[in-house]
Each structure stands twice: as C-alpha cells, then as structure tokens.
Design a protein around this motif. Structure first.
Motif, PDB file in Angstrom:
ATOM      1  N   THR A 124       0.805  -1.229   0.000  1.00  0.00           N
ATOM      2  CA  THR A 124       0.000   0.000   0.000  1.00  0.00           C
ATOM      3  C   THR A 124       0.835   1.274   0.000  1.00  0.00           C
ATOM      4  O   THR A 124       0.348   2.328  -0.428  1.00  0.00           O
ATOM      5  CB  THR A 124      -0.929   0.035   1.234  1.00  0.00           C
ATOM      6  OG1 THR A 124      -0.135  -0.173   2.422  1.00  0.00           O
ATOM      7  CG2 THR A 124      -2.003  -1.039   1.144  1.00  0.00           C
ATOM      8  N   ALA A 125       2.073   1.210   0.459  1.00  0.00           N
ATOM      9  CA  ALA A 125       2.848   2.437   0.680  1.00  0.00           C
ATOM     10  C   ALA A 125       3.140   3.192  -0.606  1.00  0.00           C
ATOM     11  O   ALA A 125       3.066   4.428  -0.648  1.00  0.00           O
ATOM     12  CB  ALA A 125       4.151   2.115   1.404  1.00  0.00           C
ATOM     13  N   ALA A 166       1.445   3.284  -3.395  1.00  0.00           N
ATOM     14  CA  ALA A 166       0.220   3.912  -3.890  1.00  0.00           C
ATOM     15  C   ALA A 166      -0.167   5.120  -3.041  1.00  0.00           C
ATOM     16  O   ALA A 166      -0.530   6.177  -3.571  1.00  0.00           O
ATOM     17  CB  ALA A 166      -0.916   2.897  -3.915  1.00  0.00           C
ATOM     18  N   LEU A 167      -0.100   4.972  -1.713  1.00  0.00           N
ATOM     19  CA  LEU A 167      -0.406   6.104  -0.846  1.00  0.00           C
ATOM     20  C   LEU A 167       0.604   7.227  -1.050  1.00  0.00           C
ATOM     21  O   LEU A 167       0.242   8.412  -1.034  1.00  0.00           O
ATOM     22  CB  LEU A 167      -0.423   5.655   0.610  1.00  0.00           C
ATOM     23  CG  LEU A 167      -0.716   6.742   1.651  1.00  0.00           C
ATOM     24  CD1 LEU A 167      -2.032   7.458   1.353  1.00  0.00           C
ATOM     25  CD2 LEU A 167      -0.730   6.150   3.061  1.00  0.00           C
ATOM     26  N   ALA A 168       1.862   6.868  -1.271  1.00  0.00           N
ATOM     27  CA  ALA A 168       2.883   7.889  -1.546  1.00  0.00           C
ATOM     28  C   ALA A 168       2.535   8.670  -2.815  1.00  0.00           C
ATOM     29  O   ALA A 168       2.681   9.899  -2.864  1.00  0.00           O
ATOM     30  CB  ALA A 168       4.251   7.234  -1.688  1.00  0.00           C
ATOM     31  N   ALA A 169       2.067   7.976  -3.850  1.00  0.00           N
ATOM     32  CA  ALA A 169       1.670   8.657  -5.084  1.00  0.00           C
ATOM     33  C   ALA A 169       0.531   9.634  -4.821  1.00  0.00           C
ATOM     34  O   ALA A 169       0.554  10.780  -5.296  1.00  0.00           O
ATOM     35  CB  ALA A 169       1.272   7.635  -6.141  1.00  0.00           C
ATOM     36  N   ASP A 170      -0.468   9.203  -4.054  1.00  0.00           N
ATOM     37  CA  ASP A 170      -1.589  10.088  -3.719  1.00  0.00           C
ATOM     38  C   ASP A 170      -1.122  11.308  -2.937  1.00  0.00           C
ATOM     39  O   ASP A 170      -1.539  12.440  -3.211  1.00  0.00           O
ATOM     40  CB  ASP A 170      -2.631   9.322  -2.892  1.00  0.00           C
ATOM     41  CG  ASP A 170      -3.462   8.352  -3.714  1.00  0.00           C
ATOM     42  OD1 ASP A 170      -3.614   8.566  -4.923  1.00  0.00           O
ATOM     43  OD2 ASP A 170      -3.950   7.361  -3.123  1.00  0.00           O
ATOM     44  N   CYS A 191      -5.264   6.279  -5.919  1.00  0.00           N
ATOM     45  CA  CYS A 191      -4.309   5.222  -6.248  1.00  0.00           C
ATOM     46  C   CYS A 191      -4.284   4.166  -5.151  1.00  0.00           C
ATOM     47  O   CYS A 191      -4.144   2.975  -5.425  1.00  0.00           O
ATOM     48  CB  CYS A 191      -2.926   5.828  -6.454  1.00  0.00           C
ATOM     49  SG  CYS A 191      -1.706   4.658  -7.061  1.00  0.00           S
ATOM     50  N   LEU A 192      -4.447   4.595  -3.902  1.00  0.00           N
ATOM     51  CA  LEU A 192      -4.441   3.647  -2.794  1.00  0.00           C
ATOM     52  C   LEU A 192      -5.555   2.621  -2.952  1.00  0.00           C
ATOM     53  O   LEU A 192      -5.322   1.407  -2.801  1.00  0.00           O
ATOM     54  CB  LEU A 192      -4.583   4.386  -1.461  1.00  0.00           C
ATOM     55  CG  LEU A 192      -4.697   3.509  -0.211  1.00  0.00           C
ATOM     56  CD1 LEU A 192      -3.467   2.637  -0.048  1.00  0.00           C
ATOM     57  CD2 LEU A 192      -4.915   4.388   1.020  1.00  0.00           C
ATOM     58  N   VAL A 193      -6.763   3.080  -3.247  1.00  0.00           N
ATOM     59  CA  VAL A 193      -7.875   2.142  -3.438  1.00  0.00           C
ATOM     60  C   VAL A 193      -7.615   1.250  -4.646  1.00  0.00           C
ATOM     61  O   VAL A 193      -7.811   0.025  -4.588  1.00  0.00           O
ATOM     62  CB  VAL A 193      -9.200   2.901  -3.596  1.00  0.00           C
ATOM     63  CG1 VAL A 193     -10.327   1.950  -3.999  1.00  0.00           C
ATOM     64  CG2 VAL A 193      -9.558   3.629  -2.314  1.00  0.00           C
ATOM     65  N   ALA A 194      -7.159   1.840  -5.748  1.00  0.00           N
ATOM     66  CA  ALA A 194      -6.910   1.064  -6.957  1.00  0.00           C
ATOM     67  C   ALA A 194      -5.879  -0.026  -6.720  1.00  0.00           C
ATOM     68  O   ALA A 194      -6.064  -1.187  -7.121  1.00  0.00           O
ATOM     69  CB  ALA A 194      -6.455   1.990  -8.084  1.00  0.00           C
ATOM     70  N   ASN A 195      -4.785   0.313  -6.046  1.00  0.00           N
ATOM     71  CA  ASN A 195      -3.732  -0.665  -5.815  1.00  0.00           C
ATOM     72  C   ASN A 195      -4.139  -1.717  -4.791  1.00  0.00           C
ATOM     73  O   ASN A 195      -3.770  -2.891  -4.906  1.00  0.00           O
ATOM     74  CB  ASN A 195      -2.449   0.032  -5.363  1.00  0.00           C
ATOM     75  CG  ASN A 195      -1.287  -0.930  -5.292  1.00  0.00           C
ATOM     76  OD1 ASN A 195      -0.818  -1.427  -6.308  1.00  0.00           O
ATOM     77  ND2 ASN A 195      -0.838  -1.220  -4.090  1.00  0.00           N
ATOM     78  N   THR A 196      -4.893  -1.316  -3.779  1.00  0.00           N
ATOM     79  CA  THR A 196      -5.386  -2.289  -2.802  1.00  0.00           C
ATOM     80  C   THR A 196      -6.223  -3.357  -3.497  1.00  0.00           C
ATOM     81  O   THR A 196      -6.051  -4.556  -3.265  1.00  0.00           O
ATOM     82  CB  THR A 196      -6.227  -1.583  -1.721  1.00  0.00           C
ATOM     83  OG1 THR A 196      -5.393  -0.700  -0.974  1.00  0.00           O
ATOM     84  CG2 THR A 196      -6.859  -2.593  -0.776  1.00  0.00           C
ATOM     85  N   VAL A 197      -7.112  -2.918  -4.385  1.00  0.00           N
ATOM     86  CA  VAL A 197      -7.991  -3.859  -5.072  1.00  0.00           C
ATOM     87  C   VAL A 197      -7.216  -4.707  -6.076  1.00  0.00           C
ATOM     88  O   VAL A 197      -7.412  -5.930  -6.152  1.00  0.00           O
ATOM     89  CB  VAL A 197      -9.143  -3.107  -5.771  1.00  0.00           C
ATOM     90  CG1 VAL A 197      -9.988  -4.062  -6.613  1.00  0.00           C
ATOM     91  CG2 VAL A 197     -10.019  -2.413  -4.738  1.00  0.00           C
ATOM     92  N   SER A 198      -6.304  -4.094  -6.841  1.00  0.00           N
ATOM     93  CA  SER A 198      -5.560  -4.873  -7.837  1.00  0.00           C
ATOM     94  C   SER A 198      -4.670  -5.917  -7.167  1.00  0.00           C
ATOM     95  O   SER A 198      -4.549  -7.050  -7.658  1.00  0.00           O
ATOM     96  CB  SER A 198      -4.738  -3.955  -8.739  1.00  0.00           C
ATOM     97  OG  SER A 198      -3.711  -3.285  -8.032  1.00  0.00           O
ATOM     98  N   THR A 199      -4.065  -5.560  -6.030  1.00  0.00           N
ATOM     99  CA  THR A 199      -3.237  -6.529  -5.307  1.00  0.00           C
ATOM    100  C   THR A 199      -4.085  -7.666  -4.748  1.00  0.00           C
ATOM    101  O   THR A 199      -3.718  -8.846  -4.849  1.00  0.00           O
ATOM    102  CB  THR A 199      -2.473  -5.840  -4.166  1.00  0.00           C
ATOM    103  OG1 THR A 199      -1.653  -4.791  -4.696  1.00  0.00           O
ATOM    104  CG2 THR A 199      -1.582  -6.835  -3.429  1.00  0.00           C
TER     105      THR A 199
END
Length: 316
Positions: free
Chosen positions: A160-161, A163-167, A266-274
């Motif tokens: 998650t880090a 993606a959260l960093a990107a946000d 991005c955090l939500v998107a990456n959480t779901v894709s992972t």
C-alpha cells in the motif's frame, strides 16, 4: 503503464527511487522544478518512516521493539493505518504483516540489490515465523500514534505504501502550486488538479510483448496495475514474486499476469488490484460486484474487463 505527454503544455521529469522509477508530469512548465523538489522531499520522508531496508527507519525500530508500544510519527501512523484498512477491506488478502515471509523468500534488501552476491544487513537474521496467517494483521494495534506490533511480526507496507505515496505527492503538488499533476511510482498512478487538454491518456501495458490499451483518466483519481511478471527473483531454485498470499505464506499463484484497477485514489486502486492477484479466479466476480473498472490479463494472455471498464478503451 505509460502516459501520453504529447500536449505542448506538459512538463515532466523522472528518476529512480525505491527500486523503481518515479515519473512526474505537471500541466505548467514553470512549476516542474518546484514540483519535483516537493515530491523528492516527501518520498525521502516516507522512506525514512516506512522502509524495512533501512536500519534508521521507524519500521526498523519497531522490529527491535519486542512487542512494546512505540509512539510513531504522524507520517508512519498514516501509512500503517492505510495498510490495516486495506487488510480489513480485503479480508486480509492485502496483509501488512508478511514481512517475515518476504525475508524468508530472500527479499531482505531493496529490490534493485536482489541480484547482488553481497548479503544485506538483514540477511544474517533468521526470519521469524509469519503466525496466525490471515488474522496476524489484527494483532497490530494503532491508537492515535501509539503503535504496537507483536514480537515476531515484521511489517511490510509495500502493498500500500507506494500507492499512498503517489496520492500524497500528487496532492502536495496541486495544493502547493495549483497545477494539474500526475505522479507515477512504478505503475501506481495518482492524478490531481486541472487536467491537460484532451485529458490524461494512460497506456496500460506491462511489457512490450503484452496486450495494451489506452484509457482516459479524470482528475482526482488513481489507477494501478499489479503484476506477477515484474519484481521476480530466484530463491531456493524457484522463481518467486513479491505478491504474497498471506494464507499460504508464499508468492500468490500466478492466475493473472496483470490486473489494472481505476478508482477514486491510487491507494484504493492498488489495494484492489493486489487483492485480485491473491484471490485468483474469484477476483473478476469480486471486483464486478464492487462496481470498479478493472482489466484482467490471465496467465494465457486472455484479456477480460469488468462492465464498468470504458468500452472505447478496450483492447482491439
């Protein structure tokens, strides 16, 4: 994923960070230098708080706390809170307590150094068992900024880090400079602020020989691709990858080559894709029921989509 930067008003820069690439694009050329400075400063602070490869990081201090509660920075508290929330939302499929599994698989240093023959500082340590499997993340407690990680549990915020960093980086640039911004951290993309003429055109493709498509993204959104094709290495004679199935304590079965999800962040998107990579065959139904736009490439290269993935962007 790549971004169409043909628009004349866009300015961009890129550099290596965290074993991957940072790609920054802004809609005002005059803002680029200051925007890059803001992003680099934020990424450096995140690394100092969250990296399990640095002896001086807050995560490293937690590994030495032997289960005692520690008061952590607001930055680390935000990242741990996001990781625990991801675990709750995915029923533990995205689990921040798989650090010991990563170490057991040889991922005990920055990814760019995995091919090195020189042992890292962590290599001589015996990885502690990943116990309680799917429920181990529930033993991590965060109250305000007091964080308790049970002795023997190793946090790894990698799922998650980034993606959260990107946000966070995108928001900082727009709030500080007022321009539109896209930040891409190794395929985790966050977009904020005024869009360029024609919108943000994102090319989704995980390798030159892989199926590709182009999707237009709106501002204040994120898109992320999880893949079993990248971040692979050999350990104990086997090819392994960085997406861990917490229930099995090893790399997830590669049912999907890639999964791309678009969401409000991005955090939500990456959480779901992972989570999709971990869930395997069931993932398509799970994301469809959630109503999120998603694109799946299975192990044989067959491309499918959820109904909400834009028709005009589907592979031809």
């Amino acid at each position: 994923m790549n971004v169409d930067t043909a628009a004349s008003d866009l300015a961009q820069s890129s550099w290596a960070v965290w074993g991957t690439d940072a790609h920054l694009i802004v809609t005002e050329r005059a803002a680029l230098e200051q925007a890059e400075a803001l992003v680099r400063e934020e990424l450096a602070a995140i690394d100092l708080a969250c990296s399990r490869f640095r002896e001086d990081s807050e995560i490293a201090a937690l590994m030495r706390s032997h289960g005692r509660p520690l008061t952590v920075s607001a930055l680390l508290a935000d990242f741990v809170d996001a990781a625990l929330d991801a675990a709750r939302r995915t029923d533990g499929a995205v689990d921040p307590t798989v650090g010991s599994v990563m170490i057991d698989l040889g991922y005990d240093r920055d990814f760019a150094m995995l091919g090195s023959r020189t042992p890292s500082d962590h290599a001589g340590r015996r990885a502690v068992p990943h116990f309680a499997q799917r429920s181990s993340w529930e033993m991590v407690t965060l109250k305000n900024r007091e964080l308790t990680v049970p002795d023997g549990v190793v946090l790894d915020l990698g799922a998650t880090a980034k993606a959260l960093a990107a946000d966070r980086c995108a928001a900082i640039v727009t709030e500080s400079l007022g321009c539109g911004v896209l930040i891409n951290l190794g395929g985790d993309i966050s977009i904020t602020g005024p869009p360029p003429a024609g919108g943000w055109q994102i090319r989704v493709q995980d390798g030159d020989d892989q199926p590709a498509t182009v999707v237009e993204m709106r501002s204040d959104s994120g898109i992320a691709t999880s893949s079993t094709l990248r971040r692979r290495w050999h350990h104990a004679g086997e090819s392994v990858h960085h997406i861990i199935d917490p229930a099995l304590g090893r790399s997830a079965e590669a049912f999907w080559r890639t999964v791309t999800v678009a969401a409000s962040s991005c955090l939500v998107a990456n959480t779901v894709s992972t989570a999709c990579m971990v869930r395997g065959r069931d993932a398509h139904r799970w994301v469809s029921e959630a109503g999120l736009p998603a694109r799946f490439v299975d192990r044989n290269g067959l491309v499918t989509h959820t109904a909400t993935w834009p028709d005009e962007s589907r592979d031809r």
